[in-house]
Design a protein around this motif. Sequence first.
Motif, mmCIF file in Angstrom:
data_model
loop_
_atom_site.group_PDB
_atom_site.id
_atom_site.type_symbol
_atom_site.label_atom_id
_atom_site.label_comp_id
_atom_site.label_asym_id
_atom_site.label_seq_id
_atom_site.Cartn_x
_atom_site.Cartn_y
_atom_site.Cartn_z
ATOM 1 N N ASP A 204 -5.551 -1.893 -10.704
ATOM 2 C CA ASP A 204 -6.038 -1.202 -9.499
ATOM 3 C C ASP A 204 -6.239 -2.178 -8.353
ATOM 4 O OD1 ASP A 204 -5.990 1.075 -10.988
ATOM 5 O OD2 ASP A 204 -8.156 1.178 -11.342
ATOM 6 N N GLN A 205 -6.787 -3.359 -8.644
ATOM 7 C CA GLN A 205 -6.985 -4.350 -7.588
ATOM 8 C C GLN A 205 -5.659 -4.830 -7.018
ATOM 9 O OE1 GLN A 205 -9.411 -7.419 -9.255
ATOM 10 N NE2 GLN A 205 -11.256 -6.131 -9.402
ATOM 11 N N ALA A 206 -4.650 -5.007 -7.883
ATOM 12 C CA ALA A 206 -3.326 -5.418 -7.399
ATOM 13 C C ALA A 206 -2.705 -4.336 -6.516
ATOM 14 C CB ALA A 206 -2.417 -5.733 -8.583
ATOM 15 N N LEU A 207 -2.859 -3.066 -6.925
ATOM 16 C CA LEU A 207 -2.328 -1.966 -6.116
ATOM 17 C C LEU A 207 -3.069 -1.850 -4.788
ATOM 18 C CD1 LEU A 207 -0.423 0.432 -5.894
ATOM 19 C CD2 LEU A 207 -2.099 1.822 -7.109
ATOM 20 N N GLN A 208 -4.378 -2.037 -4.802
ATOM 21 C CA GLN A 208 -5.145 -1.975 -3.562
ATOM 22 C C GLN A 208 -4.770 -3.107 -2.620
ATOM 23 O OE1 GLN A 208 -9.174 -1.958 -4.950
ATOM 24 N NE2 GLN A 208 -9.290 0.255 -5.124
ATOM 25 N N ALA A 209 -4.548 -4.317 -3.176
ATOM 26 C CA ALA A 209 -4.151 -5.439 -2.328
ATOM 27 C C ALA A 209 -2.742 -5.234 -1.758
ATOM 28 C CB ALA A 209 -4.205 -6.736 -3.132
ATOM 29 N N LYS A 210 -1.844 -4.623 -2.542
ATOM 30 C CA LYS A 210 -0.476 -4.402 -2.063
ATOM 31 C C LYS A 210 -0.432 -3.328 -0.991
ATOM 32 C CE LYS A 210 4.160 -3.259 -3.733
ATOM 33 N NZ LYS A 210 4.968 -2.899 -4.918
ATOM 34 N N ALA A 211 -1.222 -2.256 -1.165
ATOM 35 C CA ALA A 211 -1.213 -1.141 -0.214
ATOM 36 C C ALA A 211 -2.296 -1.252 0.848
ATOM 37 C CB ALA A 211 -1.363 0.189 -0.967
ATOM 38 N N SER A 212 -3.096 -2.346 0.821
ATOM 39 C CA SER A 212 -4.182 -2.548 1.791
ATOM 40 C C SER A 212 -5.154 -1.370 1.782
ATOM 41 C CB SER A 212 -3.615 -2.773 3.194
ATOM 42 O OG SER A 212 -2.789 -3.908 3.223
ATOM 43 N N LEU A 213 -5.600 -0.997 0.589
ATOM 44 C CA LEU A 213 -6.530 0.111 0.426
ATOM 45 C C LEU A 213 -7.915 -0.423 0.103
ATOM 46 C CD1 LEU A 213 -4.372 2.546 -1.741
ATOM 47 C CD2 LEU A 213 -4.806 2.695 0.711
ATOM 48 N N SER A 214 -8.929 0.302 0.574
ATOM 49 C CA SER A 214 -10.320 -0.056 0.279
ATOM 50 C C SER A 214 -11.070 1.073 -0.407
ATOM 51 C CB SER A 214 -11.042 -0.429 1.577
ATOM 52 O OG SER A 214 -11.039 0.664 2.483
ATOM 53 N N ILE A 215 -10.345 2.078 -0.863
ATOM 54 C CA ILE A 215 -10.973 3.226 -1.517
ATOM 55 C C ILE A 215 -10.890 3.042 -3.031
ATOM 56 C CG2 ILE A 215 -10.497 4.820 0.369
ATOM 57 C CD1 ILE A 215 -8.057 5.806 -1.156
ATOM 58 N N PRO A 216 -11.865 3.545 -3.767
ATOM 59 C CA PRO A 216 -11.785 3.423 -5.240
ATOM 60 C C PRO A 216 -10.700 4.330 -5.796
ATOM 61 C CG PRO A 216 -13.702 4.714 -4.597
ATOM 62 C CD PRO A 216 -13.120 4.165 -3.326
ATOM 63 N N LEU A 217 -10.007 3.862 -6.821
ATOM 64 C CA LEU A 217 -8.915 4.601 -7.448
ATOM 65 C C LEU A 217 -9.421 5.280 -8.720
ATOM 66 C CD1 LEU A 217 -6.046 1.985 -7.108
ATOM 67 C CD2 LEU A 217 -6.609 3.845 -5.561
ATOM 68 N N VAL A 218 -9.103 6.546 -8.867
ATOM 69 C CA VAL A 218 -9.497 7.288 -10.063
ATOM 70 C C VAL A 218 -8.438 7.086 -11.139
ATOM 71 C CG1 VAL A 218 -10.771 8.995 -8.735
ATOM 72 C CG2 VAL A 218 -8.371 9.383 -9.201
ATOM 73 N N PRO A 219 -8.793 7.192 -12.399
ATOM 74 C CA PRO A 219 -7.782 7.015 -13.453
ATOM 75 C C PRO A 219 -6.746 8.120 -13.419
ATOM 76 C CG PRO A 219 -9.892 7.730 -14.373
ATOM 77 C CD PRO A 219 -10.147 7.389 -12.940
ATOM 78 N N GLU A 220 -5.489 7.759 -13.681
ATOM 79 C CA GLU A 220 -4.403 8.734 -13.635
ATOM 80 C C GLU A 220 -4.390 9.581 -14.903
ATOM 81 O OE1 GLU A 220 -0.925 5.684 -15.286
ATOM 82 O OE2 GLU A 220 -0.809 6.587 -13.299
ATOM 83 N N THR A 221 -3.885 10.785 -14.776
ATOM 84 C CA THR A 221 -3.810 11.729 -15.877
ATOM 85 C C THR A 221 -2.350 12.096 -16.131
ATOM 86 O OG1 THR A 221 -4.136 13.593 -14.362
ATOM 87 C CG2 THR A 221 -6.114 12.622 -15.364
ATOM 88 N N GLU A 222 -2.124 12.896 -17.166
ATOM 89 C CA GLU A 222 -0.770 13.331 -17.495
ATOM 90 C C GLU A 222 -0.207 14.239 -16.411
ATOM 91 O OE1 GLU A 222 2.633 13.161 -19.614
ATOM 92 O OE2 GLU A 222 0.766 12.063 -20.035
ATOM 93 N N ASP A 223 -1.046 15.053 -15.786
ATOM 94 C CA ASP A 223 -0.585 15.912 -14.686
ATOM 95 C C ASP A 223 -0.122 15.079 -13.496
ATOM 96 O OD1 ASP A 223 -1.245 18.058 -16.258
ATOM 97 O OD2 ASP A 223 -3.232 18.342 -15.354
ATOM 98 N N ASP A 224 -0.824 13.976 -13.213
ATOM 99 C CA ASP A 224 -0.404 13.108 -12.116
ATOM 100 C C ASP A 224 0.957 12.477 -12.408
ATOM 101 O OD1 ASP A 224 -2.810 13.730 -10.985
ATOM 102 O OD2 ASP A 224 -3.826 11.914 -11.689
#
Length: 324
Positions: A204-224
């Motif tokens: 999640d931290q790597a994805l946030q740093a790559k996309a320049s996001l500061s919001i918390p990421l929720v865990p992904e599900t099978e529907d996602d």
Amino acid sequence: MGERKGTNKYYPPDFNPEKHGSLNRYHNSHPLRERARKLSQGILIIRFEMPYNIWCDGCKNHIGMGVRYNAEKKKVGNYYTTPIYRFRMKCHLCINYIEMQTDPANCDYVIVSGAQRKEERWDMEDNEQVLTTEHEKKQKLETDAMFRLEHGEADRGTLRKALPTLSHIQEAQSAWKDDFALNSLLRRKFREKKKAIQEEEERDQALQAKASLSIPLVPETEDDRRLAALLKFHTLDSYEDKQKLKRTEIISRSWFPAAPGACTHSKASSVLRKLSQQSRRALPTSSPISVGDLGIVRRNQTREAPESPQDATETPKAGELRAP
């Protein structure tokens, strides 16, 4: 401290202990002062503490257990020889008044008006627990032999009904006897779970740093995952790839500006391609290519007679070309 209350009081000159008895009687006041202002109506002001959590009917706010109020205490009846007291107090959040009274039969407090109780009482019967024997039932068991016999038969019938459940509980408890193995299993599960959580946080931290996001990421599900597969999402080029492509385009561009009437490089290449295609169509494929087809024109020059036989042998033949 009771014996010290009158030592530092001012006694006026006309105070007579035989006549007045005390300073309160001399001043015609009650020892409780303002707390006894409604004592003629049978009301005494006391400090009341909320016995349990309630909801106020006026402001709909929660009032926790232990909140204290200045309440009006009044006797409203008796339970046998035990008096029943009622308490009236004002909510500290609104103008609503709350009335409660004692319940000696159940050793509890009952809300009369102004509030609702937050139900947190434990009912043993609803939770299928063993009920305690009441005092009257105990006395009857001790004095009445027939009632004791009937009660014993009822207890044995209850035991027969609960025997399968008890055996199942005993089997479940026998599986938990090895404390060391259970502790090791539990710690192993905790370590695996902690490692998985740590890896997920790193992703999640790597994805946030790559996309320049500061919001918390929720865990992904099978529907996602299924929805992402239906979207057919393609990742775009990175910033570095775009910069490299732009530099390559700039390097391949001509340094000199094009003339106003001249065509660009792409137009010129297309024109040359069309001309070559037309020339190929015009030439017959069966006849060989001659000198005239290549655009070579012979020059008419006057040649002198050869001076030597070697020069005579070097005269060109018919159809051959001679360099000037």
